[in-house]
Design a protein around this motif. Structure first.
Motif, PDB file in Angstrom:
ATOM      1  N   GLU A   1       0.616  -1.515  -0.112  1.00  0.00           N
ATOM      2  CA  GLU A   1      -0.055   0.319   0.153  1.00  0.00           C
ATOM      3  C   GLU A   1       1.426   1.247   0.138  1.00  0.00           C
TER       4      GLU A   1
ATOM      5  N   PHE B   1      -2.490   2.155   8.526  1.00  0.00           N
ATOM      6  CA  PHE B   1      -3.020   0.795   9.051  1.00  0.00           C
ATOM      7  C   PHE B   1      -2.851  -0.004  10.079  1.00  0.00           C
TER       8      PHE B   1
ATOM      9  N   ASP C   1     -15.433  -3.218   1.402  1.00  0.00           N
ATOM     10  CA  ASP C   1     -14.677  -1.828   0.954  1.00  0.00           C
ATOM     11  C   ASP C   1     -14.395  -1.623   0.231  1.00  0.00           C
TER      12      ASP C   1
ATOM     13  N   ASP D   1     -13.308  -9.911   3.960  1.00  0.00           N
ATOM     14  CA  ASP D   1     -13.208  -8.383   4.415  1.00  0.00           C
ATOM     15  C   ASP D   1     -11.447  -7.887   4.908  1.00  0.00           C
TER      16      ASP D   1
ATOM     17  N   ALA E   1      -9.020  -2.536  -2.055  1.00  0.00           N
ATOM     18  CA  ALA E   1     -10.126  -3.651  -2.038  1.00  0.00           C
ATOM     19  C   ALA E   1     -10.582  -4.125  -3.319  1.00  0.00           C
TER      20      ALA E   1
ATOM     21  N   HIS F   1     -12.931   6.105  -1.105  1.00  0.00           N
ATOM     22  CA  HIS F   1     -11.693   5.652   0.020  1.00  0.00           C
ATOM     23  C   HIS F   1     -10.539   5.821   0.711  1.00  0.00           C
TER      24      HIS F   1
ATOM     25  N   CYS G   1      -8.448   5.426   2.422  1.00  0.00           N
ATOM     26  CA  CYS G   1      -7.353   3.709   3.563  1.00  0.00           C
ATOM     27  C   CYS G   1      -7.750   2.266   1.977  1.00  0.00           C
ATOM     28  N   TRP G   2      -8.816   2.213   2.278  1.00  0.00           N
ATOM     29  CA  TRP G   2      -9.392   0.692   1.591  1.00  0.00           C
ATOM     30  C   TRP G   2     -10.023   0.653   0.365  1.00  0.00           C
TER      31      TRP G   2
ATOM     32  N   ASP H   1      -9.730  -6.009   3.467  1.00  0.00           N
ATOM     33  CA  ASP H   1      -8.967  -4.392   3.301  1.00  0.00           C
ATOM     34  C   ASP H   1      -8.393  -3.874   2.100  1.00  0.00           C
ATOM     35  N   LEU H   2      -7.232  -4.768   1.982  1.00  0.00           N
ATOM     36  CA  LEU H   2      -6.004  -4.258   1.018  1.00  0.00           C
ATOM     37  C   LEU H   2      -5.866  -4.850  -0.214  1.00  0.00           C
TER      38      LEU H   2
END
Length: 227
Positions: free
Chosen positions: A101, A112, A187, A159, A198, A192, A194-195, A161-162
């Motif tokens: 990321e 994170f 996500d 789920d 996904a 978003h 951060c996510w 997220d990354l």
């Protein structure tokens, strides 16, 4: 009735004290889910829709088990008795996933730091406290765990997220998804910060399958196997 009941005046005093405490949020009801009510309803609908598909149910990325309890209580109420696997590191994000990321997707490491306050025994204790016996928890990094070992899958909530773990997981989960089965990727929201990994991994997967992305309730990416 042998159970002792607290004097109503004392009980009211104790609750009033709790209300004025800085720890009030631990004593009074609060919303415990990372899903909105419509999103939880949709996940239940997915379990209902796939109840006759062969295979187990899996939740890949389950954190503290709040959604796990909700979905299993739905299964109890509807008489759906399938094995349910809950897979998580139970210790937060994997360093290599975060590195991808940061190095490849332009994020900052501080984004994170969540989900580390967790333990497998706490998750298992939550299941026991709620009288849920069908759930088998597995502590693993999905990048290293062979998801095809679940053999056959009717429904999965993915789920994690990354980008990296979702990219890896989707191929294996789809390979064992039964006809009529579904995968829901959480996500899937490109906005978003951060996510959005996904969302990218989900859309790349759908493109590889020559399927259009189908996102419900703003962030739930849906995958169906028709044959």
């Amino acid at each position: 009735m042998n159970q002792k009941i607290m004097n109503p005046r004392i009980a009211k005093f104790v609750k009033e004290t709790q209300f004025h405490s800085p720890l009030r949020r631990y004593f009074f009801p609060r919303y415990a889910y990372n899903f909105t009510p419509p999103q939880l309803v949709f996940l239940c609908q997915c379990i209902e829709e796939t109840r006759h598909a062969d295979g187990v149910i899996a939740e890949v990325g389950c954190f503290d088990g709040s959604a796990t309890v909700f979905l299993n209580k739905y299964m109890d109420a509807k008489g759906i008795d399938k094995d349910y696997f809950a897979i998580d590191t139970f210790s937060g994000f994997v360093a290599e996933d975060v590195r991808v990321e940061v190095d490849s997707r332009g994020k900052t490491k501080s984004m994170f730091a969540g989900f580390q306050s967790n333990k497998k025994k706490w998750f298992d204790g939550t299941m026991a406290q709620n009288n849920i016996t069908r759930v088998r928890s597995i502590q693993a990094d999905v990048n290293e765990f062979d998801l095809t070992s679940l053999k056959k899958l009717s429904f999965c909530l993915l789920d994690v997220d990354l980008y990296r773990p979702i990219k890896k997981s989707l191929g294996e989960l789809y390979a064992i998804l039964a006809p009529g089965g579904m995968i829901v990727v959480d996500d899937c929201d490109a906005s978003h910060e951060c996510w959005d990994g996904a969302d990218q991994a989900y859309k790349e997967f759908m493109k590889d399958k020559n399927e259009l992305p189908y996102i419900m309730h703003n962030k739930l990416g849906v995958i169906r196997k028709r044959s």
